[in-house]
Design an enzyme around this catalytic site. Structure first.
Site, PDB file in Angstrom:
ATOM      1  N   HIS A  89      40.610  37.469  35.510  1.00 27.35           N
ATOM      2  CA  HIS A  89      41.329  38.098  34.401  1.00 27.35           C
ATOM      3  C   HIS A  89      41.054  37.397  33.077  1.00 27.35           C
ATOM      4  CE1 HIS A  89      44.272  40.376  32.251  1.00 27.35           C
ATOM      5  NE2 HIS A  89      45.040  39.336  31.999  1.00 27.35           N
ATOM      6  N   ASP A 106      47.790  39.223  26.233  1.00 27.02           N
ATOM      7  CA  ASP A 106      47.447  39.402  27.641  1.00 27.02           C
ATOM      8  C   ASP A 106      47.671  40.859  28.027  1.00 27.02           C
ATOM      9  OD1 ASP A 106      47.101  39.330  30.373  1.00 27.02           O
ATOM     10  OD2 ASP A 106      48.288  37.517  30.675  1.00 27.02           O
ATOM     11  N   CYS A 148      40.250  44.162  31.238  1.00 27.54           N
ATOM     12  CA  CYS A 148      40.815  43.027  30.493  1.00 27.54           C
ATOM     13  C   CYS A 148      39.850  42.482  29.438  1.00 27.54           C
ATOM     14  CB  CYS A 148      41.247  41.916  31.442  1.00 27.54           C
ATOM     15  SG  CYS A 148      39.989  41.383  32.632  1.00 27.54           S
TER      16      CYS A 148
END
Length: 207
Positions: A89, A106, A148
């Site tokens: 991630h 995030d 991501c």
């Protein structure tokens, strides 16, 4: 290189893909602002920073931050230095050196909270000043498990062009990305298009 391009189509972005995007932003935009003191740290440098017990030992290989106002750091959750392209991630840390704040974006909040905290701690030591970590819970969220890195790239561009480079000297600006719409497929196509344009330009120059 082919692997990096392939991941841009529909997969998890590699270090090289994100580094390419940073180089593109520097070349196409940052060079137009010679008085801007903003650093786009490469993913490999961010990873090395986190893995090094004493970040002060990296001063000779990292950029000189003495006049830097802001630092962008793509970070991932890999903790094993032996694994190339490790982790699962990506998220983005934006350090405002002038304000003493590290903003964390995030897209799968709070997946990278611990990595962000560790990176901010290392940067604090490196800069020789306390940094307050602000984990922005209102950051745009991805809808799958592979976008991501794309979110890191588009938020980096928006924060750089839409906020930092547009702000007047000394102006306080909000760093929230709340309500920012991210079309991951559109961003992937944009990045592939930029690469294709560079390829064509290279071929033209070789003729």
């Amino acid at each position: 290189m082919k692997e990096d391009i392939d991941t841009l189509k529909d997969d998890w972005l590699t270090d090289n893909s994100i580094a390419f995007w940073e180089e593109y932003l520097e070349r196409e935009y940052l060079t137009q602002y010679p008085n801007a003191h903003i650093v786009l740290l490469r993913p490999s440098m961010s990873f090395m920073l986190v893995q090094t017990p004493d970040p002060l030992t990296l001063k000779e290989v990292l950029p000189d931050f003495s006049r830097t106002s802001h630092i962008f750091l793509p970070i991932n959750d890999c903790r094993n230095p032996a694994i190339a392209e490790g982790g699962s991630h990506w998220s983005l840390l934006l350090v405002s050196v002038v304000d003493g704040v590290a903003f964390h974006y995030d897209s799968m909040h709070p997946s990278n909270a611990s990595s962000a905290a560790l990176t901010a701690e290392k940067m604090s030591t490196l800069l020789g000043k306390n940094l307050v970590l602000k984990d922005l819970e209102d950051s745009p969220q991805q809808e799958n498990s592979s976008d991501c890195g794309v979110f890191v790239c588009i938020l980096m561009k928006h924060l750089l062009l839409g906020k930092l480079l547009r702000a007047a000297r000394g102006e306080k600006i909000g760093m929230s990305m709340a309500n920012k719409q991210v079309d991951a497929n559109k961003v992937r196509k944009e990045m592939l298009g930029i690469i294709e344009n560079f390829r064509r330009e290279g071929e033209r120059r070789r003729r």
